[in-house]
Design a protein around this motif. Structure first.
Motif, mmCIF file in Angstrom:
data_model
loop_
_atom_site.group_PDB
_atom_site.id
_atom_site.type_symbol
_atom_site.label_atom_id
_atom_site.label_comp_id
_atom_site.label_asym_id
_atom_site.label_seq_id
_atom_site.Cartn_x
_atom_site.Cartn_y
_atom_site.Cartn_z
ATOM 1 N N ASP A 89 -2.114 3.522 9.331
ATOM 2 C CA ASP A 89 -2.645 4.784 8.845
ATOM 3 C C ASP A 89 -3.482 4.481 7.593
ATOM 4 N N PRO A 90 -4.576 5.227 7.383
ATOM 5 C CA PRO A 90 -5.381 4.995 6.171
ATOM 6 C C PRO A 90 -4.542 5.046 4.895
ATOM 7 N N VAL A 91 -3.489 5.852 4.893
ATOM 8 C CA VAL A 91 -2.636 5.904 3.706
ATOM 9 C C VAL A 91 -1.966 4.541 3.479
ATOM 10 N N GLN A 92 -1.483 3.942 4.558
ATOM 11 C CA GLN A 92 -0.860 2.620 4.424
ATOM 12 C C GLN A 92 -1.885 1.603 3.942
ATOM 13 N N GLN A 93 -3.092 1.681 4.525
ATOM 14 C CA GLN A 93 -4.146 0.748 4.128
ATOM 15 C C GLN A 93 -4.514 0.958 2.657
ATOM 16 N N GLY A 94 -4.527 2.215 2.241
ATOM 17 C CA GLY A 94 -4.853 2.532 0.851
ATOM 18 C C GLY A 94 -3.870 1.902 -0.120
ATOM 19 N N PHE A 95 -2.591 1.923 0.254
ATOM 20 C CA PHE A 95 -1.589 1.309 -0.631
ATOM 21 C C PHE A 95 -1.805 -0.204 -0.726
ATOM 22 N N ILE A 96 -2.307 -0.795 0.361
ATOM 23 C CA ILE A 96 -2.618 -2.238 0.320
ATOM 24 C C ILE A 96 -3.854 -2.470 -0.559
ATOM 25 N N ALA A 151 -4.508 4.934 -4.389
ATOM 26 C CA ALA A 151 -4.284 4.593 -2.979
ATOM 27 C C ALA A 151 -4.492 5.831 -2.096
ATOM 28 N N ILE A 152 -4.005 6.967 -2.573
ATOM 29 C CA ILE A 152 -4.138 8.208 -1.787
ATOM 30 C C ILE A 152 -5.605 8.637 -1.773
ATOM 31 N N GLN A 153 -6.250 8.464 -2.916
ATOM 32 C CA GLN A 153 -7.691 8.759 -2.984
ATOM 33 C C GLN A 153 -8.462 7.863 -2.009
ATOM 34 N N TRP A 154 -8.079 6.600 -1.950
ATOM 35 C CA TRP A 154 -8.734 5.658 -1.026
ATOM 36 C C TRP A 154 -8.584 6.163 0.414
ATOM 37 N N ALA A 155 -7.372 6.599 0.741
ATOM 38 C CA ALA A 155 -7.131 7.095 2.102
ATOM 39 C C ALA A 155 -7.984 8.329 2.389
#
Ligand SMILES: Cc1cc2nc3c(=O)[nH]c(=O)nc-3n(C[C@H](O)[C@H](O)[C@H](O)COP(=O)(O)OP(=O)(O)OC[C@H]3O[C@@H](n4cnc5c(N)ncnc54)[C@H](O)[C@@H]3O)c2cc1C
Ligand code: FES
Ligand code: FES
Lengths: 289, 159
Positions: B84-91, B144-148
């Protein structure tokens, strides 16, 4: 690990069924609404119900609507639904302002209006709002229902007029065209219970206060309200001086105790100051400023 | 009592005590340990998951209440298309250190973005205000959430 004591669980299929279950199981049964006050109390073993009657399936207890000149909220309306309701915001800004500072978004997804009223915590925010707007609640038992003013609803901390085999089904608020309203809360950190909150409405007509309501929570005000302060304002111009004097009377209506959220004199100061700020904004809103 | 809870699309039927909390059902019965269990007092949000599409604190819901309902946990975030983009954002944004708060943070983040795809920083901070992170100081979580939010297309994430 905190776990509730053993209990039984049943899902009510209607309000009548829930009341019949309460009658059948007696004092040891408890209604389970959002569970965000009851379950924490059960974990601490402050509450030890032997039967939980879950009312989450009861659609008859949901929904926000206008009925005549009243706003009607079903007991199972969640904090989030109140926060986001266009109907409620249209009539009173205070619903949104209060809900924004009740708990956090996740708690607001589960906690309900009926649960908040019946929990009757001395720091419950909706109790201040309900007292300010002079709302009423509808209480139902097997022989019918009755309406109780919120200013007579609380018998003491955590005690209300809802009897053992009774349920709260609705909370109602009078619509007041031209009223302005506001909520002010001081909390130690985001999502915490109030150190003190003040909720008010003011209706200004022809330059004077025609009607107003002042609610206070967490500071020991009797029935969460400040009637002397309200009486003082009626018929007076909403000047800074008059609003200050009313706020002083609201401070006098509080009777806080010192605890981990602060000393009593600080809370009394908050009761006065937050009432002043809320009155100022509400009066300005009523005058379209 | 017997309950059947739809966890990430899969019905799971177990005998449970009515007092069992949903967080323990998910961890012990469904054996999904991504959902964490922290304060136990409805304050930290480590136990956040979804019930019928709403983010909730599962230490304050009974498993019995979720009987017949849909639960989504962090294990259900990844799809065949990938993270999920959220998971990717945290990375991408280093949104975690010890990782204890992370599953709950991500479940709330996904819930927020589904309702509000372009949140402001303030709206993100408000959304996670019921959750505690002891490590990051929140800044990287917000980023990270903003990135998602800025990378909603999963294809982009997996590119
Ligand atoms: C972390 C946290 C922070 C919080 N912060 C705040 C805050 O800042 N301000 C605030 O005001 N509140 C706060 N709360 C309380 C929150 O608003 C609760 O959700 C609410 O007080 C109770 O609602 P509920 O639906 O969860 O009730 P439940 O926990 O289900 O029930 C509470 C009580 O009411 C009874 N009951 C419930 N519904 C009915 C009914 N229809 N008829 C008869 N009896 C009924 C139950 O039997 C029980 O005794 C907080 C809670 C948590 C967990
Ligand atoms: S474990 Fe549920 S909120 Fe902390
Ligand atoms: S990353 Fe350690 S608690 Fe948040």
């Amino acid at each position: 690990m905190q776990t509730p004591a053993p209990t039984d669980y049943v899902r009510a299929t209607s309000v009548a069924n829930a009341i019949a279950l309460l009658e059948e199981h007696g004092e040891e049964a408890r209604i389970l609404a959002g569970g965000h006050s009851l379950l924490p109390m059960m974990k601490l073993r402050i509450a030890r119900p032997e039967m939980l009657i879950d009312i989450n399936d009861l659609d008859e207890l949901r929904g926000i609507r206008v009925e005549g000149d009243e706003l009607v909220l079903g007991a199972m309306v969640t904090h989030r639904e109140v926060l986001e309701s266009p109907i409620l915001s249209e009539h009173y800004a205070v619903f949104r302002e209060a809900e924004k500072v009740i708990a956090d978004p996740l708690v607001r997804n589960r906690g309900t209006v009926g649960g908040s009223m019946c929990q009757a915590d001395p720091s419950e925010d909706l109790s201040a709002l309900g007292a300010a707007l002079r709302g009423t609640v509808v209480i139902q038992n097997s022989s019918g229902s009755r309406t109780v003013p919120l200013r007579e609803f609380h018998e003491g901390p955590y005690e209300t007029k809802v009897g053992p085999a009774e349920m709260l089904t609705e909370v109602r608020f009078p619509i007041r065209p031209g009223a302005g309203s506001a909520y002010e809360k001081v909390e130690r950190r985001v999502g915490d219970w109030a150190v003190c909150s003040a909720g008010v409405f003011v209706t200004v007509k022809d330059g004077v206060v025609a009607d107003c309501g002042i609610g206070l929570t967490a500071v020991g005000a009797e029935h969460f309200c400040a009637p002397d302060a309200e009486a003082f304002l009626i018929g007076k111009a909403p000047t800074e001086e008059n609003l200050r004097a009313a706020a002083k009377l609201a401070g006098d209506a509080s009777d806080p105790s010192s605890d981990q959220r602060g000393p009593a004199d600080y809370k009394k100061h908050l009761a006065e100051e937050l009432t002043f700020r809320a009155l100022t904004r509400a009066a300005a809103a009523s005058q379209g400023a | 009592m017997q309950v059947t809870i739809n966890v990430n699309g899969e019905p799971i039927t177990r005998d449970v005590e009515p007092r069992k909390l949903l967080v323990h059902f998910i961890r012990e019965d469904a054996e999904l340990r991504g959902t964490h269990w922290g304060c136990d007092t409805s304050n930290c949000g480590a136990c956040t998951l979804w019930v019928d599409g709403e983010a909730v604190k599962s230490c304050t819901v009974l498993a019995a209440q979720a009987d017949g309902h849909d639960v989504r946990t962090v294990e259900g975030m990844e799809t065949e298309a990938g993270l999920d983009p959220v998971q990717q954002g945290f990375i991408e944004c280093h949104g975690l250190q010890c990782g204890f708060c992370t599953p709950g943070m991500m479940m709330t983040a996904r819930w927020l973005l589904d309702h509000n795809p372009h949140p402001s920083e303030e709206e993100i901070r408000e959304a996670i205000s019921g959750q505690i992170c002891r490590c990051t100081g929140y800044k990287n979580i917000v980023e990270a959430i903003q990135w998602a939010a800025d990378h909603p297309a999963t294809s982009e994430v997996n590119a």
